[in-house]
Design a protein around this motif. Structure first.
Motif, short mmCIF file in Angstrom:
data_model
loop_
_atom_site.label_atom_id
_atom_site.label_comp_id
_atom_site.label_asym_id
_atom_site.label_seq_id
_atom_site.Cartn_x
_atom_site.Cartn_y
_atom_site.Cartn_z
N ASP A 234 5.16 -7.08 -5.69
CA ASP A 234 4.90 -5.67 -5.37
C ASP A 234 3.60 -5.58 -4.56
N CYS A 235 3.74 -5.68 -3.25
CA CYS A 235 2.56 -5.65 -2.38
C CYS A 235 3.00 -5.11 -1.01
N ALA A 236 2.07 -5.06 -0.08
CA ALA A 236 2.37 -4.54 1.26
C ALA A 236 1.84 -5.51 2.31
N PRO A 237 2.44 -5.50 3.52
CA PRO A 237 1.92 -6.35 4.60
C PRO A 237 0.44 -6.07 4.85
N GLU A 238 -0.30 -7.14 5.13
CA GLU A 238 -1.74 -7.08 5.39
C GLU A 238 -2.57 -6.71 4.15
N GLN A 239 -1.93 -6.65 2.98
CA GLN A 239 -2.70 -6.40 1.76
C GLN A 239 -3.51 -7.64 1.39
N ARG A 240 -4.75 -7.43 0.97
CA ARG A 240 -5.59 -8.53 0.50
C ARG A 240 -5.33 -8.74 -0.99
N LEU A 241 -5.08 -9.97 -1.37
CA LEU A 241 -4.85 -10.27 -2.78
C LEU A 241 -5.33 -11.68 -3.10
N TRP A 242 -5.05 -12.12 -4.32
CA TRP A 242 -5.53 -13.42 -4.76
C TRP A 242 -4.36 -14.25 -5.28
N TRP A 243 -4.49 -15.52 -5.13
CA TRP A 243 -3.47 -16.47 -5.60
C TRP A 243 -4.18 -17.50 -6.47
N ALA A 244 -3.67 -17.67 -7.70
CA ALA A 244 -4.29 -18.60 -8.66
C ALA A 244 -3.32 -19.73 -8.98
N ILE A 245 -3.84 -20.95 -9.00
CA ILE A 245 -3.01 -22.10 -9.32
C ILE A 245 -3.80 -23.06 -10.20
N ARG A 246 -3.12 -23.58 -11.23
CA ARG A 246 -3.76 -24.51 -12.16
C ARG A 246 -3.89 -25.89 -11.50
N PRO A 247 -4.94 -26.66 -11.85
CA PRO A 247 -5.15 -27.98 -11.22
C PRO A 247 -3.97 -28.93 -11.39
N GLU A 248 -3.27 -28.85 -12.52
CA GLU A 248 -2.16 -29.79 -12.77
C GLU A 248 -0.90 -29.43 -12.00
N LYS A 249 -0.87 -28.24 -11.38
CA LYS A 249 0.31 -27.81 -10.62
C LYS A 249 0.25 -28.27 -9.16
N MET A 250 -0.85 -28.92 -8.79
CA MET A 250 -1.01 -29.38 -7.41
C MET A 250 -0.84 -30.90 -7.36
N VAL A 251 -0.42 -31.39 -6.20
CA VAL A 251 -0.15 -32.83 -6.02
C VAL A 251 -1.05 -33.39 -4.93
N LEU A 252 -1.66 -34.54 -5.22
CA LEU A 252 -2.48 -35.24 -4.23
C LEU A 252 -1.69 -36.36 -3.59
N SER A 253 -1.87 -36.56 -2.29
CA SER A 253 -1.19 -37.69 -1.63
C SER A 253 -1.99 -38.11 -0.39
N ARG A 254 -1.81 -39.37 -0.02
CA ARG A 254 -2.45 -39.87 1.20
C ARG A 254 -1.63 -39.52 2.43
N GLU A 255 -0.31 -39.45 2.25
CA GLU A 255 0.59 -39.12 3.36
C GLU A 255 0.90 -37.62 3.32
N LYS A 256 1.01 -37.03 4.49
CA LYS A 256 1.28 -35.60 4.54
C LYS A 256 2.72 -35.32 4.12
N PRO A 257 2.91 -34.51 3.05
CA PRO A 257 4.28 -34.18 2.63
C PRO A 257 4.87 -33.12 3.56
N ALA A 258 6.19 -33.02 3.51
CA ALA A 258 6.86 -31.99 4.30
C ALA A 258 6.60 -30.64 3.65
#
Length: 383
Positions: A290-314
């Motif tokens: 529930d938002c509008a184009p050009e609306q400023r908002l925030w996105w939160a993500i937990r550290p364990e939900k992210m993946v580290l890699s040496r090669e760029k994933p698709a």
């Protein structure tokens, strides 16, 4: 003929409020101390046999709310009901409630048995009934062989269990616990958390626990009420509070979260896209918001939900992949926490499980890495 499997009954009454009546009703309760508002218009329903945690920082109002339930403080406005009875004019000693304090408040000159029996003797119960109740409670808290000891002869965890047994001796309908494990060291606190859950489940007594320890609340609670500046800002099961926070405050207060500011560049019914200069890439979210184009908002993500890699994933539609340099690594045994410095100066915390012992191929300091995430890995927050 094979027997049709029975569907499990959902024993969580808060999920079916139409057919379940709350055991504790807090209605528009406020408490002022002079010009200071300690509790601000709080409404909350707690159900029978719940282990409900009030979680918040110092000065959030959680202990004041607990003291109003106990009758030690009177609300400035609003009403509290317990088991269908209005508690407004009921003094503490007439409420179906007992309270266990952080200090445990055991009588040092009395034995463990005498401490547990104290309230029962004050009520004039027959000696045989008192002895049977004390024996039952000692077995419940696994202190059968410690009845003759004095509090100073016990460890911190044992004193905590004596205080719990004493609080349960009069069989209250509602037990209030104010930072019950705060005096214990970390390892003992973790062990005692599971014991407390087992005791509560075996008795079916409704527990309301005040704590500032997020991990403790997540371990103990059927549901958590997060408090901030006298208000309840979110109520939910531990998974809801952690995975689906409703605000930046909750996301930051519970566990660790990477908070990113951005602007909505696509707003569709089945997805949104957020333009983020901090990440140096777009964030693609795989559901509508529930938002509008050009609306400023925030996105939160937990550290364990992210993946580290040496090669760029698709990346997904060219989004959800950032790049940076490994600035710091904290090895915590079961996991390692990486601090990644992005080109914008933004730093991300990414955690990885150490599933390989002494991994020689582990990502290390000063490496250039890619950080990626799934389309539903984070939470979009508008406040």
């Amino acid at each position: 003929m094979a027997k049709k499997p029975q569907l499990a009954i959902d024993t969580r009454p808060w999920r079916d409020t139409a057919n379940n009546k709350p055991f504790v009703r807090i209605r528009n309760v406020s408490k002022k101390f002079g010009d200071i508002i300690a509790v601000d218009d709080v409404s909350l329903d707690i159900y029978k046999s719940e282990l409900f945690c009030l979680l918040g920082g110092s000065g959030s109002g959680k202990s004041t709310l607990l003291r109003m339930l106990a009758g030690f403080e009177n609300p400035t406005s609003g009403a509290i009901e317990i088991d269908g009875q209005d508690m407004t004019a009921v003094p503490p000693y007439d409420r179906p409630v007992n309270m266990m304090f952080q200090s445990y408040a055991l009588f040092p000159h009395m034995s463990v048995e005498q401490n547990i029996a104290y309230g029962l003797k004050r009520d004039g119960l027959p000696r045989a009934e008192i002895n049977a109740r004390v024996e039952e409670l000692l077995a419940l808290v696994k202190l059968e062989d410690y009845g003759k000891r004095k509090p100073h002869q016990l460890s911190g965890g044992q004193r905590q269990r004596v205080a719990l047994a004493r609080a349960l001796a009069k069989r209250p309908k509602l037990l209030l616990l104010d930072e019950p494990l705060g005096a214990l060291d970390k390892k003992l606190r973790e062990e005692t958390q599971f014991e407390l859950v087992k005791i509560q489940e075996s008795l079916g007594v409704t527990f309301i626990v005040v704590t500032h320890d997020q991990e403790e609340a997540m371990t103990l609670a059927t549901r958590i009420g997060v408090m901030n500046q006298g208000e309840i800002v979110m109520v939910g099961e531990p998974t809801d509070i952690y995975e689906f926070p409703n605000s930046r405050f909750v996301a930051n207060f519970i566990g660790s979260a990477n908070m990113v500011e951005g602007v909505v560049s696509e707003d569709e019914p089945d997805h949104i896209r957020i333009r983020s200069s901090e990440l140096g890439c777009d964030i693609y979210v795989g559901h509508g918001v529930d938002c509008a184009p050009e609306q400023r908002l925030w996105w939160a993500i937990r550290p364990e939900k992210m993946v580290l890699s040496r090669e760029k994933p698709a990346g997904l539609n060219g989004a959800n992949v950032a790049t940076g340099i490994v600035e710091e690594i904290a090895y915590l045994g079961d996991i390692s926490v990486y601090q990644i410095a992005l080109e914008s100066g933004k730093r991300l915390r990414v955690s990885q499980t150490n599933s390989v012992r002494g991994n020689p191929d582990a990502i290390t300091w000063e490496e250039t890495v890619y950080v990626s995430w799934d389309e539903d890995a984070g939470s979009v927050l508008t406040s």
